[in-house]
Structures are given as structure tokens and as C-alpha cells.
Design a protein around this motif. Structure first.
Motif, short mmCIF file in Angstrom:
data_model
loop_
_atom_site.label_atom_id
_atom_site.label_comp_id
_atom_site.label_asym_id
_atom_site.label_seq_id
_atom_site.Cartn_x
_atom_site.Cartn_y
_atom_site.Cartn_z
N ARG A 118 -5.29 -1.34 -7.15
CA ARG A 118 -4.94 -1.29 -5.73
C ARG A 118 -5.39 -2.55 -5.02
O ARG A 118 -4.73 -3.01 -4.08
CB ARG A 118 -5.56 -0.05 -5.09
N TRP A 119 -6.54 -3.11 -5.42
CA TRP A 119 -6.98 -4.39 -4.84
C TRP A 119 -5.98 -5.50 -5.15
O TRP A 119 -5.62 -6.29 -4.28
CB TRP A 119 -8.37 -4.75 -5.38
N VAL A 120 -5.50 -5.53 -6.41
CA VAL A 120 -4.48 -6.51 -6.78
C VAL A 120 -3.22 -6.32 -5.93
O VAL A 120 -2.60 -7.27 -5.46
CB VAL A 120 -4.16 -6.42 -8.28
N HIS A 121 -2.84 -5.04 -5.74
CA HIS A 121 -1.66 -4.74 -4.92
C HIS A 121 -1.83 -5.26 -3.50
O HIS A 121 -0.90 -5.85 -2.91
CB HIS A 121 -1.43 -3.23 -4.92
N LEU A 122 -3.01 -5.07 -2.93
CA LEU A 122 -3.25 -5.55 -1.57
C LEU A 122 -3.27 -7.07 -1.51
O LEU A 122 -2.73 -7.68 -0.56
CB LEU A 122 -4.57 -4.99 -1.05
N VAL A 123 -3.89 -7.72 -2.47
CA VAL A 123 -3.93 -9.18 -2.49
C VAL A 123 -2.51 -9.74 -2.62
O VAL A 123 -2.18 -10.77 -1.99
CB VAL A 123 -4.84 -9.68 -3.62
N LEU A 124 -1.67 -9.07 -3.40
CA LEU A 124 -0.27 -9.50 -3.48
C LEU A 124 0.41 -9.38 -2.13
O LEU A 124 1.25 -10.21 -1.77
CB LEU A 124 0.47 -8.66 -4.52
N GLY A 125 0.06 -8.33 -1.37
CA GLY A 125 0.59 -8.22 -0.01
C GLY A 125 0.17 -9.39 0.85
O GLY A 125 0.96 -9.93 1.64
N GLY A 126 -1.10 -9.80 0.72
CA GLY A 126 -1.55 -10.98 1.46
C GLY A 126 -0.82 -12.23 1.02
O GLY A 126 -0.50 -13.10 1.86
N VAL A 185 4.38 -0.55 -6.20
CA VAL A 185 3.59 0.65 -5.92
C VAL A 185 3.46 1.52 -7.16
O VAL A 185 2.38 2.04 -7.47
CB VAL A 185 4.24 1.45 -4.76
N ARG A 186 4.55 1.68 -7.89
CA ARG A 186 4.49 2.51 -9.10
C ARG A 186 3.53 1.95 -10.14
O ARG A 186 2.82 2.70 -10.81
CB ARG A 186 5.89 2.64 -9.71
N VAL A 187 3.50 0.63 -10.28
CA VAL A 187 2.67 0.02 -11.31
C VAL A 187 1.22 -0.10 -10.87
O VAL A 187 0.30 0.15 -11.65
CB VAL A 187 3.25 -1.36 -11.69
N LEU A 188 0.98 -0.47 -9.61
CA LEU A 188 -0.35 -0.85 -9.17
C LEU A 188 -1.05 0.17 -8.28
O LEU A 188 -2.27 0.32 -8.34
CB LEU A 188 -0.30 -2.19 -8.43
N SER A 189 -0.29 0.88 -7.46
CA SER A 189 -0.94 1.69 -6.43
C SER A 189 -1.20 3.12 -6.87
O SER A 189 -2.00 3.82 -6.26
CB SER A 189 -0.10 1.70 -5.15
N ASP A 190 -0.51 3.60 -7.90
CA ASP A 190 -0.69 4.97 -8.37
C ASP A 190 -0.52 5.96 -7.22
O ASP A 190 -1.34 6.84 -6.98
CB ASP A 190 -2.08 5.14 -9.01
N ALA A 191 0.59 5.80 -6.50
CA ALA A 191 0.83 6.65 -5.34
C ALA A 191 1.30 8.03 -5.78
O ALA A 191 2.11 8.15 -6.70
CB ALA A 191 1.89 6.01 -4.43
N PRO A 192 0.81 9.08 -5.15
CA PRO A 192 1.30 10.42 -5.47
C PRO A 192 2.68 10.63 -4.88
O PRO A 192 3.00 10.13 -3.81
CB PRO A 192 0.26 11.34 -4.81
N ALA A 240 -6.16 3.42 -0.63
CA ALA A 240 -5.93 4.86 -0.59
C ALA A 240 -4.99 5.23 0.55
O ALA A 240 -4.12 6.10 0.40
CB ALA A 240 -7.26 5.60 -0.45
N TRP A 241 -5.14 4.58 1.70
CA TRP A 241 -4.26 4.89 2.83
C TRP A 241 -2.83 4.50 2.52
O TRP A 241 -1.88 5.26 2.79
CB TRP A 241 -4.78 4.16 4.07
N LEU A 242 -2.64 3.32 1.95
CA LEU A 242 -1.28 2.90 1.60
C LEU A 242 -0.68 3.82 0.54
O LEU A 242 0.52 4.11 0.57
CB LEU A 242 -1.30 1.46 1.08
N ALA A 243 -1.50 4.27 -0.42
CA ALA A 243 -0.98 5.16 -1.46
C ALA A 243 -0.48 6.47 -0.86
O ALA A 243 0.52 7.03 -1.32
CB ALA A 243 -2.07 5.43 -2.50
N ARG A 244 -1.18 6.97 0.16
CA ARG A 244 -0.71 8.21 0.81
C ARG A 244 0.57 7.97 1.62
O ARG A 244 1.39 8.87 1.77
CB ARG A 244 -1.81 8.76 1.72
N LEU A 245 0.71 6.77 2.17
CA LEU A 245 1.91 6.47 2.97
C LEU A 245 3.13 6.12 2.11
O LEU A 245 4.26 6.21 2.59
CB LEU A 245 1.63 5.30 3.91
N ALA A 246 2.89 5.72 0.87
CA ALA A 246 4.00 5.25 0.04
C ALA A 246 5.12 6.28 -0.12
O ALA A 246 6.30 5.96 0.06
CB ALA A 246 3.47 4.80 -1.33
#
Length: 427
Positions: free
Chosen positions: A26-34, A93-100, A191-197
């Protein structure tokens, strides 16, 4: 003791949550967003600097960055309206964020999906920029604050911390906080982004409708293929069974008839294999696979001949002017052949060698199919219909699709099957 033993376990669990594989991804996912924000920020920074919106006074650099950041978000939102952004973000998101929940990866096809994707893209890049900045700036600052109290003549750099005697402790404490700050910041944002995904990248009502339509199409295709298998292979197996039984009964007394029955079994099996190849070809996706053509009413004489060879006495009536199959619409001819095949197969299974009256003719703009045979006591129709009847339902469905009329049932000791298919709507 039990309370004390639980505290380290909880602490270990919390540390794993902050530093485990999911948190790192998830940190990698966020850094990619940056990183995705950087081109927009460079563009807006250049525009603000060129336009002279800030002067050269102290602190103007920070003001310039804030103005550029405020201009970044509208540009990011507009870019998020592109259909392929949902593909990019959904896969990430599917690969990095593990969103439910369900996250879509196909391009956004409606404006509702585009707006949701734009909102997600804006949040992802904004939070990613914050987490990336914290991850890059906080650890070095933390190391500096931890080391600065122990450097000679460095107390002036910590004057903002209060009295000189408290600066070493406060500096170390502040440095340790900055060292670990990226962990909870990244975990909370991820975690917040994963819930919003699932909300922003999940299926829209239009997506759900399209998915339901595709599922209905697949179910209809499966039903059609099952019907093809039942009508073609089921009829052939019924004929082969009766032919083999008849050949076995007269093998010693009438070898010529037995040989004729075996030849009929060979022809029936060959025709069944060809039709099976066609049905299985429907399941293949390769475009270069060649399969046998679907039989139509032009093959009616062969069907009647095979049924007669199986022992049924079929009387065929093609109407006063005969049946010109070349003038029939292709879809009507093919579906009518399957209806006749099912009717003759039922006659073989339930009436055996009883006479069968088959009429296939064109009259008053309709193709009429009529099959009648006596109900024998050998295999009662009513008992079979309680446990089977799939073939008749399939025949009724074929006729209904062509907007025709279908009926089947017992009347006055005879089984009647009738179908009328209008020709004018299929020319």
C-alpha cells in the motif's frame, strides 16, 4: 501476568500491520500516486513562476508551491475522466492495495464511471503526494533531530524547543516520532483508500446491468448448446439402441436384416459424430476451426430413412406441392429440422415400431409440422414426461423464438405434436 502477556502480542500484531507485506504494498501504491502527481505539479509550478503570481519575499517559495498544488488537483481530476484511467488505477489497486470488494479494470464506459474514477484518481495522487513527501522528508529530519543534541555547539538549532537543558530529550523524542511517522501515515491513508476503492472503482449500475446481460447471453448460449446436444446426439443414440436391439433379436434367424440394421447403425453413428463435431465447434473460440454445417430440412429424407431403419414406420407428407427447402429461411429450416428430429426421437423411444404420420408442408405463409403416432402400452408417455420432457421444452423454445405456435400432448389414444412457424418475419 495474563494482561502483561497480551500486551506484547498486541504490539507485535500492530507492528506487523504497519510493516507487513500488505502495508508495504500500500505504501508503494501511495508513492506511485505521488509520482503520478509530479508531471501536473511541474506544469503548474512552471506556470505560477512564469506568471509572476508570487514575489521574491521570504516565504514566497512556499506560497508558490501551495498555489501550484491548488492548481494540480483540477488538472488531475480532468485527467481522471479519461476512460483508460480506470484500467490503470483498477489494476494497480488489485495488485498493490488489496482492496475488499469488486474493482473494475475495463475502461470507464459511462460518465458516472468516469466521474467516480476522477474522484479516485484525485484522492490517490493527493494522498500519495503527502505520503511520499512525509516518507522522503521525515526520516532524514528525524535522524538530524536525534543526532543534533549530541553535536557540540548545535544547541542553537534547537532553540525553538525551549530551555537548553530540555533540548536533548525533546530533540531525540521529536526525531523518533519523525522516524516512525511514515508508517502510521501510510497505513492510515492506504486503509482509507482501500475502503474507498470498491465505491469509486467498483461497478456502476450500468456496469452491473451490462454484466447481467452478458451472463444472460452466456446462459442462453449454454442452453442452446445443451439443446443441440440433446436433439442431435439423443436422437442418434435412441435410433442406434433400437437398431442394435432389433439386430440382436434376429441375428440368427434373419442375417440379412441384421446386416441392414448394422449398416443403419453405422450411418446413424457417422451422422451423430458429424453433428457432435458441429456442436463442439460452437464451444471453440478458434476462428479457423471448421465444423460440420448445421442440418436443416434438406436433410429430412436422411432423417426419415434413419428413423425407418431403426424400426419405425414413418409416413412422410410434404404437402400437395412438395417442400422446396431452398425457399425457406435458413433459421426456420434449421430449427424445424430439430423439431422434427425431436418428434421422431420421441416416437422411437415411446412408440417403437408403431406407425408415425409426419407432415412438413408450407401453407398460408406458415411452415406446418405435424407428427402423430399411437400411444402404446410399452412405454407410457405420462411416466416419461414426469421425469423428462427436456426435448419437448427445447422444441417449444425453438418455435417460440421464431414467433410460432407449438403444442404436444395425448389425444384419443394418439400422441400429437404440432408446430406452426410464420415465414414472413424471417425472409
Amino acid at each position: 501476568m495474563p494482561a502483561r502477556s497480551r500486551i506484547p502480542a498486541r504490539l507485535r500484531t500492530r507492528v506487523r500491520q504497519l510493516t507487513g507485506r500488505r502495508a508495504r504494498l500500500r505504501w508503494v501504491h501511495l508513492v506511485l500516486g505521488g509520482a503520478l502527481m509530479m508531471p501536473f505539479h511541474l506544469l503548474t509550478t512552471t506556470i505560477v513562476g512564469t506568471a509572476g503570481l508570487v514575489d521574491g519575499t521570504p516565504g514566497s517559495a512556499y506560497t508558490q508551491q501551495l498555489i501550484a498544488l491548488a492548481l494540480d488537483l483540477p488538472l488531475v481530476a480532468v485527467a481522471g475522466l479519461l476512460p483508460l484511467v480506470r484500467t490503470l488505477e483498477g489494476n494497480a489497486v488489485r495488485v498493490l492495495s488489496d482492496a475488499p470488494g469488486d474493482v473494475r479494470t475495463e475502461p470507464a464506459g459511462t460518465w458516472t464511471a468516469r466521474r467516480r474514477t476522477a474522484a479516485w484518481f484525485t484522492l490517490h495522487t493527493a494522498l500519495g503526494s503527502v505520503v511520499a513527501a512525509v516518507s522522503l522528508a521525515a526520516p532524514p529530519a528525524g535522524v538530524l533531530l536525534v543526532a543534533l543534541p549530541f553535536v557540540p555547539d548545535a544547541g542553537a538549532g534547537l532553540a525553538w524547543m525551549g530551555p537548553a537543558e530540555a533540548r536533548p530529550v525533546l530533540g531525540v523524542l521529536a526525531g523518533l516520532i519523525l522516524l516512525v511517522l511514515p508508517l502510521p501515515a501510510s497505513a492510515a491513508a492506504g486503509a482509507w483508500l482501500a475502503r474507498l476503492a470498491p465505491v469509486l472503482l467498483g461497478p456502476t449500475p450500468a456496469d452491473r446491468l451490462a454484466l447481467a446481460e452478458r451472463r444472460a447471453e452466456r446462459m442462453a448460449e449454454r442452453t442452446r448448446i445443451a439443446r443441440e446436444l440433446h436433439d442431435s446426439v439423443g436422437h442418434a443414440l435412441s435410433a442406434v439402441t433400437l437398431q442394435a436391439s432389433a439386430a440382436g433379436r434376429v441375428l440368427d434367424r434373419d442375417p440379412a436384416f441384421a446386416a441392414q440394421a448394422l449398416a443403419a447403425i453405422e450411418d446413424t453413428a457417422r451422422a451423430a459424430v458429424a453433428e457432435l463435431d458441429h456442436v463442439l465447434g460452437l464451444l471453440r473460440e478458434e476462428g479457423d476451426v471448421k465444423t460440420a454445417p448445421t442440418p436443416d430440412l434438406s436433410a429430412l429424407p436422411d432423417l426419415v430413412a434413419r428413423t425407418r431403419a431403426a424400426g419405425a414406420d414413418v409416413e412422410l407428407d410434404l404437402g400437395p406441392a412438395g417442400l422446396d427447402t431452398a425457399q425457406l429461411p435458413g433459421v426456420v429450416s434449421r430449427e424445424a429440422y430439430r423439431v422434427v428430429q425431436e418428434a421422431l426421437g420421441n416416437a422411437l423411444r415411446h412408440a417403437g415400431a408403431a406407425p408415425v404420420a409426419l407432415r412438413v408442408a408450407v401453407a398460408s405463409g406458415e411452415l406446418e409440422i405435424s407428427v402423430a403416432n399411437p400411444v402404446t402400452g410399452r412405454t407410457p408417455f405420462t411416466a416419461r414426461r414426469r421425469n423428462g420432457g427436456r426435448g419437448l421444452r427445447g422444441a417449444a423454445d425453438r418455435v417460440a423464438v421464431l414467433r410460432g405456435e407449438f403444442s404436444a400432448g395425448e389425444h384419443d389414444g394418439r400422441w400429437h405434436l404440432t408446430a406452426r412457424i410464420p415465414l414472413g418475419e424471417h425472409t
